[in-house]
Motif scaffolding. Structure first.
Motif, PDB file in Angstrom:
ATOM      1  N   ARG A 240       0.865  -1.203   0.000  1.00  0.00           N
ATOM      2  CA  ARG A 240       0.000   0.000   0.000  1.00  0.00           C
ATOM      3  C   ARG A 240       0.892   1.240   0.000  1.00  0.00           C
ATOM      4  NH1 ARG A 240      -3.483  -2.289   3.178  1.00  0.00           N
ATOM      5  NH2 ARG A 240      -2.747  -1.427   5.147  1.00  0.00           N
ATOM      6  N   ALA A 241       1.925   1.205   0.818  1.00  0.00           N
ATOM      7  CA  ALA A 241       2.866   2.336   0.842  1.00  0.00           C
ATOM      8  C   ALA A 241       3.622   2.431  -0.478  1.00  0.00           C
ATOM      9  CB  ALA A 241       3.843   2.167   2.005  1.00  0.00           C
ATOM     10  N   TYR A 242       3.954   1.280  -1.031  1.00  0.00           N
ATOM     11  CA  TYR A 242       4.744   1.257  -2.275  1.00  0.00           C
ATOM     12  C   TYR A 242       3.986   1.862  -3.457  1.00  0.00           C
ATOM     13  CZ  TYR A 242       7.808  -0.182  -5.957  1.00  0.00           C
ATOM     14  OH  TYR A 242       8.639  -0.149  -7.040  1.00  0.00           O
ATOM     15  N   ASN A 243       2.661   1.915  -3.375  1.00  0.00           N
ATOM     16  CA  ASN A 243       1.890   2.523  -4.474  1.00  0.00           C
ATOM     17  C   ASN A 243       2.342   3.960  -4.743  1.00  0.00           C
ATOM     18  OD1 ASN A 243       0.274   0.255  -5.010  1.00  0.00           O
ATOM     19  ND2 ASN A 243      -1.117   0.786  -3.336  1.00  0.00           N
ATOM     20  N   ALA A 244       2.807   4.651  -3.717  1.00  0.00           N
ATOM     21  CA  ALA A 244       3.289   6.027  -3.917  1.00  0.00           C
ATOM     22  C   ALA A 244       4.530   6.026  -4.801  1.00  0.00           C
ATOM     23  CB  ALA A 244       3.584   6.684  -2.567  1.00  0.00           C
ATOM     24  N   GLN A 245       5.406   5.029  -4.581  1.00  0.00           N
ATOM     25  CA  GLN A 245       6.619   4.982  -5.413  1.00  0.00           C
ATOM     26  C   GLN A 245       6.256   4.647  -6.864  1.00  0.00           C
ATOM     27  OE1 GLN A 245      10.219   4.367  -3.725  1.00  0.00           O
ATOM     28  NE2 GLN A 245      11.140   3.119  -5.319  1.00  0.00           N
ATOM     29  N   VAL A 302      -1.318  10.405 -13.766  1.00  0.00           N
ATOM     30  CA  VAL A 302      -0.348  10.594 -12.675  1.00  0.00           C
ATOM     31  C   VAL A 302      -0.903  11.611 -11.677  1.00  0.00           C
ATOM     32  CG1 VAL A 302       1.937  11.536 -12.104  1.00  0.00           C
ATOM     33  CG2 VAL A 302       1.696   9.937 -14.021  1.00  0.00           C
ATOM     34  N   HIS A 303      -1.395  12.728 -12.194  1.00  0.00           N
ATOM     35  CA  HIS A 303      -1.905  13.770 -11.291  1.00  0.00           C
ATOM     36  C   HIS A 303      -3.145  13.286 -10.536  1.00  0.00           C
ATOM     37  CE1 HIS A 303       0.287  17.442 -13.223  1.00  0.00           C
ATOM     38  NE2 HIS A 303       1.088  16.449 -12.940  1.00  0.00           N
ATOM     39  N   LYS A 304      -3.986  12.551 -11.236  1.00  0.00           N
ATOM     40  CA  LYS A 304      -5.195  12.038 -10.564  1.00  0.00           C
ATOM     41  C   LYS A 304      -4.802  11.154  -9.376  1.00  0.00           C
ATOM     42  CE  LYS A 304      -9.047   8.880 -11.505  1.00  0.00           C
ATOM     43  NZ  LYS A 304      -9.488   7.867 -12.471  1.00  0.00           N
ATOM     44  N   ALA A 305      -3.875  10.216  -9.619  1.00  0.00           N
ATOM     45  CA  ALA A 305      -3.459   9.307  -8.539  1.00  0.00           C
ATOM     46  C   ALA A 305      -2.823  10.091  -7.394  1.00  0.00           C
ATOM     47  CB  ALA A 305      -2.482   8.263  -9.075  1.00  0.00           C
ATOM     48  N   ALA A 306      -2.000  11.082  -7.729  1.00  0.00           N
ATOM     49  CA  ALA A 306      -1.281  11.827  -6.688  1.00  0.00           C
ATOM     50  C   ALA A 306      -2.223  12.739  -5.909  1.00  0.00           C
ATOM     51  CB  ALA A 306      -0.139  12.631  -7.310  1.00  0.00           C
ATOM     52  N   VAL A 307      -3.083  13.463  -6.624  1.00  0.00           N
ATOM     53  CA  VAL A 307      -3.980  14.414  -5.945  1.00  0.00           C
ATOM     54  C   VAL A 307      -4.938  13.668  -5.029  1.00  0.00           C
ATOM     55  CG1 VAL A 307      -5.911  15.997  -6.339  1.00  0.00           C
ATOM     56  CG2 VAL A 307      -3.815  16.226  -7.696  1.00  0.00           C
ATOM     57  N   ARG A 308      -5.481  12.557  -5.540  1.00  0.00           N
ATOM     58  CA  ARG A 308      -6.468  11.831  -4.744  1.00  0.00           C
ATOM     59  C   ARG A 308      -5.837  11.128  -3.538  1.00  0.00           C
ATOM     60  NH1 ARG A 308     -11.443  10.087  -7.387  1.00  0.00           N
ATOM     61  NH2 ARG A 308     -10.837   7.926  -7.069  1.00  0.00           N
ATOM     62  N   ALA A 309      -4.521  10.950  -3.563  1.00  0.00           N
ATOM     63  CA  ALA A 309      -3.846  10.350  -2.404  1.00  0.00           C
ATOM     64  C   ALA A 309      -3.845  11.318  -1.224  1.00  0.00           C
ATOM     65  CB  ALA A 309      -2.418   9.969  -2.771  1.00  0.00           C
ATOM     66  N   GLY A 312      -2.116  10.771   2.155  1.00  0.00           N
ATOM     67  CA  GLY A 312      -1.980   9.326   2.363  1.00  0.00           C
ATOM     68  C   GLY A 312      -1.338   8.668   1.147  1.00  0.00           C
ATOM     69  N   PHE A 313      -1.686   7.403   0.924  1.00  0.00           N
ATOM     70  CA  PHE A 313      -1.135   6.658  -0.204  1.00  0.00           C
ATOM     71  C   PHE A 313      -2.129   6.649  -1.363  1.00  0.00           C
ATOM     72  CE2 PHE A 313       0.996   4.328   3.397  1.00  0.00           C
ATOM     73  CZ  PHE A 313       2.206   4.971   3.202  1.00  0.00           C
ATOM     74  N   PRO A 314      -1.613   6.544  -2.583  1.00  0.00           N
ATOM     75  CA  PRO A 314      -2.526   6.480  -3.722  1.00  0.00           C
ATOM     76  C   PRO A 314      -3.279   5.156  -3.743  1.00  0.00           C
ATOM     77  CG  PRO A 314      -0.239   6.817  -4.437  1.00  0.00           C
ATOM     78  CD  PRO A 314      -0.206   6.511  -2.984  1.00  0.00           C
ATOM     79  N   ASP A 315      -4.392   5.181  -4.409  1.00  0.00           N
ATOM     80  CA  ASP A 315      -5.149   3.967  -4.650  1.00  0.00           C
ATOM     81  C   ASP A 315      -4.318   3.031  -5.541  1.00  0.00           C
ATOM     82  OD1 ASP A 315      -7.857   2.547  -4.968  1.00  0.00           O
ATOM     83  OD2 ASP A 315      -7.239   2.902  -7.039  1.00  0.00           O
ATOM     84  N   ALA A 316      -4.362   1.725  -5.238  1.00  0.00           N
ATOM     85  CA  ALA A 316      -3.521   0.765  -5.968  1.00  0.00           C
ATOM     86  C   ALA A 316      -3.825   0.760  -7.463  1.00  0.00           C
ATOM     87  CB  ALA A 316      -3.713  -0.633  -5.384  1.00  0.00           C
ATOM     88  N   GLN A 375      -3.176  -6.365 -11.769  1.00  0.00           N
ATOM     89  CA  GLN A 375      -3.728  -5.645 -10.609  1.00  0.00           C
ATOM     90  C   GLN A 375      -4.992  -4.872 -10.987  1.00  0.00           C
ATOM     91  OE1 GLN A 375      -1.017  -3.969  -7.910  1.00  0.00           O
ATOM     92  NE2 GLN A 375      -2.785  -4.013  -6.582  1.00  0.00           N
ATOM     93  N   VAL A 376      -4.928  -4.185 -12.111  1.00  0.00           N
ATOM     94  CA  VAL A 376      -6.094  -3.408 -12.569  1.00  0.00           C
ATOM     95  C   VAL A 376      -7.258  -4.359 -12.852  1.00  0.00           C
ATOM     96  CG1 VAL A 376      -6.994  -1.910 -14.407  1.00  0.00           C
ATOM     97  CG2 VAL A 376      -4.677  -1.538 -13.506  1.00  0.00           C
ATOM     98  N   ALA A 377      -6.977  -5.454 -13.554  1.00  0.00           N
ATOM     99  CA  ALA A 377      -8.036  -6.405 -13.900  1.00  0.00           C
ATOM    100  C   ALA A 377      -8.679  -6.988 -12.644  1.00  0.00           C
ATOM    101  CB  ALA A 377      -7.470  -7.516 -14.777  1.00  0.00           C
TER     102      ALA A 377
END
Ligand SMILES: CC(C)(COP(=O)(O)OP(=O)(O)OC[C@H]1O[C@@H](n2cnc3c(N)ncnc32)[C@H](O)[C@@H]1OP(=O)(O)O)[C@@H](O)C(=O)NCCC(=O)NCCSC(=O)CCS(=O)O
Ligand SMILES: Cc1cc2nc3c(=O)[nH]c(=O)nc-3n(C[C@H](O)[C@H](O)[C@H](O)COP(=O)(O)OP(=O)(O)OC[C@H]3O[C@@H](n4cnc5c(N)ncnc54)[C@H](O)[C@@H]3O)c2cc1C
Length: 406
Positions: A240-245, A302-309, A312-316, A375-377
């Protein structure tokens, strides 16, 4: 980008751009040629406040958001992919996991190390456990109040350079496998943390990837991260933390490609053939249009994942989608930017061939494009998609299936 940047974000981005277009652009070719870690750039990053910018003020950092870090990383990656990857690891990955799950002492030490210029290393991959990371065999055997780590990781970015390491290891207590945990170790201080051979990598050559060996590496229990949910859910928490990387890596890919695109757009208007700028040929106009469209789409994810995080951490799924699109777009855009330059692009006198080599890693490192699609599927279908034979997975639970309660 969606909406307006705040004044502080606009200033932050301008500061990153100025540093990148000056000092980092000048150094990029030499870093690639020498394959030497750019300690001077790291010092400039530190002085600019870009090492540990996501560290909360309580631990001495500026407490910037993931999105703020993304703004900085794209600007730096346009000029130097290696330096941008350093910013990723100095704000996300191991640091993010420690800040989220660590106790007071663990956070403070990690924050101090990064603010002083250390780029942490994250140690997940093993020779027989790449995409199948939960098949890892590095063990941390508890004896008394201490853990003894043995095993071998490879392709570890920053091997032999990083001091702070976050090591994913299978925890064995009372002879039983309790799940995968994250251990903090400091190279140079903890005996048994050994740097192995360096990989002769295709791109991003100023940042070494090496084997990292654990040879009776003895760590006190204060070095184990303890996310809520305990060790049985340790791997999930660490990922979960790694999603940010993953969002950070996507941003580096995006930035490298955006840098290549800027150069191709300029060159197409300067270079003349058949008595006119090559930008007047429709064949190139459509290439440029597609390149820009791909970059805009990748930036939006990229911005969507980062802003929505938020903080916290981004959604996987959002992190995976951002990395798939940014990585694949980067390979395509850097390749086409080189093509638009003709032979000049193929020459090492210009940065295009380096940018193509640098972009190539992002469909592999940080989870391959295929694994991220799995993961997406899985989230689309609302179920696990076990990849093992006969639905057998390498879970972070004991092989016997009898996970001991904690
Ligand atoms: C996750 C995988 C290793 C597949 O392994 P499994 O099939 O054995 O595991 P799963 O059942 O899918 O997952 C176990 C557990 O973890 C949770 N999980 C997995 N991924 C995530 C995630 N991204 N975010 C949140 N949670 C996650 C999952 O839901 C399960 O939880 P429960 O047990 O159900 O509670 C494989 O899919 C995978 O990700 N492989 C890629 C490995 C990878 O990314 N390695 C990166 C190494 S570091 C690196 O490359 C640095 C380069 S850089 O950053 O530029
Ligand atoms: C530059 C670079 C830096 C890295 N830095 C780090 C680091 O700092 N720390 C770290 O721990 N690791 C790091 N890695 C390792 C990286 O995470 C792994 O390379 C990656 O997870 C893939 O593992 P693998 O190379 O063993 O490929 P494999 O897992 O062997 O995969 C080989 C191929 O098979 C495909 N494949 C495998 N399983 C499936 C499946 N179920 N479905 C569909 N396709 C599948 C893959 O997509 C790939 O195309 C780095 C790698 C690179 C290239």
């Amino acid at each position: 980008m969606f909406g307006q940047l705040s004044e502080s974000q606009a200033q932050l981005r301008a500061k990153a751009r100025a540093l990148a277009e000056g000092r980092f652009a000048d150094r990029a070719a030499e870093i690639d040629r020498s394959e030497a870690y750019p300690h001077d750039n790291v010092e400039a990053l530190r002085a600019a406040g870009f090492m540990g910018m996501t560290i909360p003020t309580a631990y001495g950092g500026p407490g910037r958001s993931l999105f703020d870090a993304v703004l900085v990383i794209e600007e730096i990656a346009r000029q130097c992919g290696v330096t941008a990857r350093i910013v990723v690891e100095a704000n996300m990955g191991a640091l993010g996991a420690i800040l989220a799950y660590g106790n007071e002492e663990q956070r403070r030490r990690a924050a101090d190390a990064v603010l002083a210029g250390d780029k942490p290393a994250i140690c997940i991959t093993e020779p027989e456990a790449g995409s199948a990371a939960t098949a890892m065999t590095t063990t941390a055997v508890r004896t008394g109040g201490r853990y003894l780590l043995n095993g071998r990781k490879h392709w570890i970015t920053g091997g032999g350079i990083s001091r702070l390491h976050l090591i994913f290891a299978r925890v064995v207590e009372g002879g039983e496998d309790r799940g995968i945990g994250g251990f903090i170790a400091y190279r140079g201080e903890d005996q048994g943390l050994v740097t192995g051979a360096r990989e002769p990598a295709m791109g991003l050559r100023g940042l070494p990837e090496t084997e990292v060996l654990f040879q009776d590496l003895e760590l006190g229990e204060e070095r184990l991260l303890r996310p809520e949910g305990g060790l049985r859910h340790g791997f999930a928490a660490l990922m979960r933390a790694y999603n940010a990387q993953r969002v950070g890596a996507a941003t580096v890919a995006l930035g490298i490609a955006a840098g290549a695109f800027d150069r191709a757009l300029a060159y197409a208007q300067e270079r003349r053939q058949f008595g006119r700028p090559i930008a007047e040929f429709q064949g190139l106009q459509w290439m440029l249009a597609d390149m820009d469209t791909g970059l805009s789409a990748a930036r939006a994810l990229v911005h969507k994942a980062a802003v929505r995080a938020g903080d916290g951490f981004p959604d996987a799924r959002e992190a995976a989608q951002a990395k798939i699109l940014a990585a694949e777009t980067a390979v395509k855009v850097t390749n086409e930017a080189l093509q638009i330059h003709g032979a000049a692009g193929y020459s090492r006198n210009l940065p295009l061939e380096r940018m193509l080599r640098d972009a190539r890693m992002f469909t592999i490192g940080g989870g391959t494009a295929q694994m991220l699609r799995n993961q997406v599927a899985g989230t689309l279908l609302g179920r696990k998609l076990p990849q093992g034979m006969a639905a057998e997975t390498h879970r972070d639970t004991p092989a016997s299936g009898k996970a001991a309660a904690e």
